[in-house]
Design an enzyme around this catalytic site. Structure first.
Site, PDB file in Angstrom:
ATOM      1  N   LYS A 191       0.790  -1.029   0.039  1.00 32.45           N
ATOM      2  CA  LYS A 191       0.106  -0.023  -0.020  1.00 32.45           C
ATOM      3  C   LYS A 191       0.797   1.239  -0.047  1.00 32.45           C
ATOM      4  O   LYS A 191       1.397   1.639   0.812  1.00 32.45           O
ATOM      5  CB  LYS A 191      -0.918   0.034   0.910  1.00 32.45           C
ATOM      6  CG  LYS A 191      -2.138   1.012   0.968  1.00 32.45           C
ATOM      7  CD  LYS A 191      -2.292   1.695   2.298  1.00 32.45           C
ATOM      8  CE  LYS A 191      -1.680   2.947   2.737  1.00 32.45           C
ATOM      9  NZ  LYS A 191      -1.439   3.983   2.084  1.00 32.45           N
ATOM     10  N   GLU A 264      10.587   1.636   9.745  1.00 34.10           N
ATOM     11  CA  GLU A 264      11.708   2.596   9.369  1.00 34.10           C
ATOM     12  C   GLU A 264      10.725   4.024   9.555  1.00 34.10           C
ATOM     13  O   GLU A 264      10.027   4.276   9.203  1.00 34.10           O
ATOM     14  CB  GLU A 264      11.918   2.649   7.958  1.00 34.10           C
ATOM     15  CG  GLU A 264      12.459   1.231   7.468  1.00 34.10           C
ATOM     16  CD  GLU A 264      14.008   0.979   7.925  1.00 34.10           C
ATOM     17  OE1 GLU A 264      14.574   2.091   8.484  1.00 34.10           O
ATOM     18  OE2 GLU A 264      14.524   0.011   7.733  1.00 34.10           O
ATOM     19  N   CYS A 298      13.925  11.243   5.368  1.00 37.53           N
ATOM     20  CA  CYS A 298      14.108  10.770   6.907  1.00 37.53           C
ATOM     21  C   CYS A 298      15.398  10.831   7.409  1.00 37.53           C
ATOM     22  O   CYS A 298      15.480  11.113   8.835  1.00 37.53           O
ATOM     23  CB  CYS A 298      13.627   9.124   7.198  1.00 37.53           C
ATOM     24  SG  CYS A 298      14.513   8.447   5.873  1.00 37.53           S
TER      25      CYS A 298
HETATM   26  P1  NAD Z   1       2.612   8.542   7.753  1.00 36.18           P
HETATM   27  O1  NAD Z   1       2.927   7.687   8.693  1.00 36.18           O
HETATM   28  O2  NAD Z   1       1.505   9.508   7.743  1.00 36.18           O
HETATM   29  O3  NAD Z   1       2.337   7.394   6.344  1.00 36.18           O
HETATM   30  C1  NAD Z   1       3.202   6.426   5.823  1.00 36.18           C
HETATM   31  C2  NAD Z   1       2.213   5.479   5.370  1.00 36.18           C
HETATM   32  O4  NAD Z   1       1.289   4.795   6.404  1.00 36.18           O
HETATM   33  C3  NAD Z   1       1.200   5.983   4.306  1.00 36.18           C
HETATM   34  O5  NAD Z   1       1.083   5.055   2.954  1.00 36.18           O
HETATM   35  C4  NAD Z   1      -0.084   6.119   4.936  1.00 36.18           C
HETATM   36  O6  NAD Z   1      -1.058   6.004   3.948  1.00 36.18           O
HETATM   37  C5  NAD Z   1      -0.103   4.895   5.883  1.00 36.18           C
HETATM   38  N1  NAD Z   1      -0.936   4.986   6.995  1.00 36.18           N
HETATM   39  C6  NAD Z   1      -1.303   6.065   7.564  1.00 36.18           C
HETATM   40  N2  NAD Z   1      -2.161   5.606   8.646  1.00 36.18           N
HETATM   41  C7  NAD Z   1      -2.041   4.236   8.778  1.00 36.18           C
HETATM   42  C8  NAD Z   1      -2.646   3.306   9.514  1.00 36.18           C
HETATM   43  N3  NAD Z   1      -3.151   3.532  10.592  1.00 36.18           N
HETATM   44  N4  NAD Z   1      -2.129   1.879   9.413  1.00 36.18           N
HETATM   45  C9  NAD Z   1      -1.488   1.686   8.339  1.00 36.18           C
HETATM   46  N5  NAD Z   1      -0.818   2.451   7.529  1.00 36.18           N
HETATM   47  C10 NAD Z   1      -1.223   4.093   7.602  1.00 36.18           C
HETATM   48  O7  NAD Z   1       3.904   9.041   7.305  1.00 36.18           O
HETATM   49  P2  NAD Z   1       4.220  10.410   6.004  1.00 36.18           P
HETATM   50  O8  NAD Z   1       3.765  11.431   6.495  1.00 36.18           O
HETATM   51  O9  NAD Z   1       3.614   9.670   4.784  1.00 36.18           O
HETATM   52  O10 NAD Z   1       5.917   9.960   5.682  1.00 36.18           O
HETATM   53  C11 NAD Z   1       6.675  11.037   6.203  1.00 36.18           C
HETATM   54  C12 NAD Z   1       7.371  10.176   7.710  1.00 36.18           C
HETATM   55  O11 NAD Z   1       7.762   9.043   7.226  1.00 36.18           O
HETATM   56  C13 NAD Z   1       8.348  11.177   8.350  1.00 36.18           C
HETATM   57  O12 NAD Z   1       8.180  11.078   9.693  1.00 36.18           O
HETATM   58  C14 NAD Z   1       9.655  10.361   7.886  1.00 36.18           C
HETATM   59  O13 NAD Z   1      10.855  10.587   8.540  1.00 36.18           O
HETATM   60  C15 NAD Z   1       9.287   9.082   7.634  1.00 36.18           C
HETATM   61  N6  NAD Z   1       9.965   8.209   6.915  1.00 36.18           N
HETATM   62  C16 NAD Z   1      11.080   7.259   7.380  1.00 36.18           C
HETATM   63  C17 NAD Z   1      11.947   6.576   6.403  1.00 36.18           C
HETATM   64  C18 NAD Z   1      12.773   5.661   7.137  1.00 36.18           C
HETATM   65  O14 NAD Z   1      13.678   5.080   6.122  1.00 36.18           O
HETATM   66  N7  NAD Z   1      13.135   5.819   8.351  1.00 36.18           N
HETATM   67  C19 NAD Z   1      12.063   6.963   4.801  1.00 36.18           C
HETATM   68  C20 NAD Z   1      10.877   7.963   4.650  1.00 36.18           C
HETATM   69  C21 NAD Z   1      10.181   8.582   5.450  1.00 36.18           C
END
Ligand code: NAD
Length: 527
Positions: A191, A264, A298
């Site tokens: 997803k 992650e 990130c």
């Molecule tokens: P997010 O947590 O809002 O969403 C990430 C994904 O999870 C999306 O596909 C979203 O639709 C899905 N999602 C949302 N609610 C969910 C739930 N209840 N259950 C399952 N899935 C759900 O994050 P974002 O705003 O899209 O991304 C930014 C964040 O991601 C930042 O905090 C960044 O640091 C982190 N990030 C981490 C890494 C890493 O490798 N450590 C890499 C990229 C981004």
């Protein structure tokens, strides 16, 4: 700072690239009775495409198809599975312009930042394409009774991996992370974030062209809090990349089902500038580390801790280099930073900077939205005089905003760097490699880059990468990055004699014999 091509030209180019026919071809095989839309930050949030939206029955059907395909795939010899990755590597490099266009259209990032993603995925494809057979081969292990017990360790695929990814690196965090899962014999139900789904779907088609069985990689789309749990609730293993807040929810659901998960998550990554650093290199490295991908990365740098003795000289250079950045929304090389991904992301950045300024922070450069460049643009921003409880100190901003704080010595730099619940990435700038490595080893982060912001560690694909503390659980890259997609299985073949008294031996003699054998093994330095 200067702008790039006009909004009308850009709109035309985006429309010519993302036609209805193109979208239909990408979405072929994606299950979903509803529809969901995605938008482009390059055109100020303009509508891009309509895609299928999955409900619970659609997600169940995707898992059924993935499960059936996985059983056949697991029987394919690992060398042939790995060969698909090597073919994908070549196709990706050959057709990188298609990927670059889509990544930029979906995220708004500068073309060179998009190219970084293509490189990251190619590195992973090459690494696991070449090394998977070795990582996964059965390994002989010492048996309970040497010679009489023959033991080997196998790596069995988990089954169907549930994979949830964010929007910020749509190629790397979709196919890049899925490649080792496929090499290890798994299927994937993914997803991706809807706003970055086209890139994931394009990568899926390319991987199928490289030889991946079509049904092995299912994509389901929809609202994260709705469709995400449907995926987590069915997966044999979960790979989640996103915010720490959502990561906790995902971890709880996976734990309740007793399935493993890699998480992650976010970061508040520090860069340490030691007093012997080459300040020109440090300033240029800080620009890359802080503002690549418009700061929505990130492992990007959000805090700079600089030795007080060089703080002024470093700050002058860094601010100058930041002011010289080429800003613009463009589909060509030649800009350093594009717009943020969405209005939500822009609001967050504005809120963080306004909060900092209202609590006494000083803006050294930037600090303004730039609607003249495009709707979600925000200038690369350098702050100083930041202190808790400002949001920029406590929370991940995930935008082009960084603070500079002078420190007295290495000890204070390390203490401040570690003074956060996060632990993803860090950077140390110094001319003295040994000193920098000593400082690096005292930092509580999953990766530390010396004289670079993040790309050196990220690109070192043989070595694991991930977060400590609130930045996550588990690793991508290296052996850990593929073993996580497997269950280890021990097979022990007991030969000739059983592990029990035999050949007329009574219990006492058998126990004495075992005790003697145990002592002998230690004397013989058997491990
Ligand atoms: P997010 O947590 O809002 O969403 C990430 C994904 O999870 C999306 O596909 C979203 O639709 C899905 N999602 C949302 N609610 C969910 C739930 N209840 N259950 C399952 N899935 C759900 O994050 P974002 O705003 O899209 O991304 C930014 C964040 O991601 C930042 O905090 C960044 O640091 C982190 N990030 C981490 C890494 C890493 O490798 N450590 C890499 C990229 C981004």
């Amino acid at each position: 700072m200067r702008t790039a091509e006009s909004q009308t030209d850009l709109q035309d180019r985006v429309e010519r690239l993302v036609t209805d026919t193109f979208v239909k071809r990408l979405a072929d095989g994606v299950v979903g009775r509803g529809t969901t839309s995605c938008h482009s930050p390059l055109t100020g949030g303009g509508h891009l495409a309509e895609l299928p939206e999955a409900d619970d029955a659609d997600v169940a059907a995707a898992f059924d198809r993935a499960r059936a395909a996985q059983r056949a795939w697991a029987a394919v010899p690992v060398r042939r599975r790995a060969a698909v990755l090597l073919r994908f590597h070549d196709l990706l490099l050959r057709r990188q312009d298609e990927a670059l266009d889509l990544i930029q259209i979906e995220t708004g990032k500068a073309r060179l930042s998009a190219h970084e993603e293509v490189m990251a995925v190619a590195v992973s494809a090459r690494h696991y394409g070449r090394r998977a057979p070795d990582y996964l081969r059965p390994r002989r292990r010492l048996g309970a009774i040497p010679v009489l017990t023959q033991t080997s360790e196998l790596r069995q695929p988990r089954g169907v991996v549930g994979h949830i990814s964010p929007w910020n690196y749509p190629l790397e965090l979709s196919v890049g992370d899925a490649l080792p899962a496929f090499a290890a014999g798994n299927a994937v139900v993914m997803k991706p974030d809807t706003e970055a789904a086209l890139t994931a779907l394009w990568a899926r088609r390319l991987l199928i062209e490289a030889g991946l069985p079509e049904e092995l990689w299912q994509v389901v789309l929809g609202e994260g809090p709705v469709v995400g749990p449907m995926v987590v609730g069915r997966a044999d293993y979960v790979v989640f990349t996103g915010s720490t807040r959502t990561g906790r929810t995902v971890a709880q659901s996976a734990a309740a089902r007793l399935v493993g998960a890699t998480l992650e998550l976010g970061g508040k990554n520090p860069m340490l500038v030691l007093d012997d650093a080459d300040l020109d290199k440090a300033a240029a490295g800080a620009v890359r580390g802080c503002f690549a991908n418009t700061g929505q990365i990130c492992v990007g740098i959000e805090r700079i801790l600089v030795h007080a003795s060089v703080a002024d000289a470093f700050t002058t250079r860094f601010v100058e280099a930041t002011k010289a950045m080429r800003l613009g929304a463009s589909l060509d090389y030649g800009t350093d930073m594009g717009p943020l991904v969405s209005a939500t992301q822009l609001d967050r950045v504005v809120r963080h900077v306004e909060d900092a300024v209202s609590h006494g922070a000083t803006v050294l450069t930037g600090g303004k939205a730039r609607p003249d460049l495009s709707a979600f643009f925000y200038e690369p921003t350098v702050l100083t005089d930041v202190k808790p409880p400002m949001l920029v100190c406590e929370e991940e901003t995930f935008g082009p905003v960084v603070s500079i704080t002078p420190v007295a010595d290495d000890a204070e730099a390390v203490a401040r760097a570690n003074d956060t619940a996060y632990g993803l990435n860090a950077a140390v700038f110094s001319r003295d490699g040994r000193r920098a490595r000593r400082v690096a080893a005292r930092l509580r982060t999953g990766s530390v880059n010396i004289n670079e912001g993040y790309a050196a560690a990220y690109g070192s694909v043989q070595s694991p990468l991930g977060g400590m503390g609130d930045s996550g659980v588990g690793r991508r890259h290296g052996a850990e990055g593929i073993w996580k997609y497997t269950e280890s299985q021990t097979i022990s073949h007991q030969r000739v004699l059983p592990l029990a008294p035999s050949l007329g031996m009574d219990d006492r003699r058998y126990a004495a014999l075992l005790t003697f054998g145990m002592k002998a093994l230690k004397s013989l330095r058997v491990r």
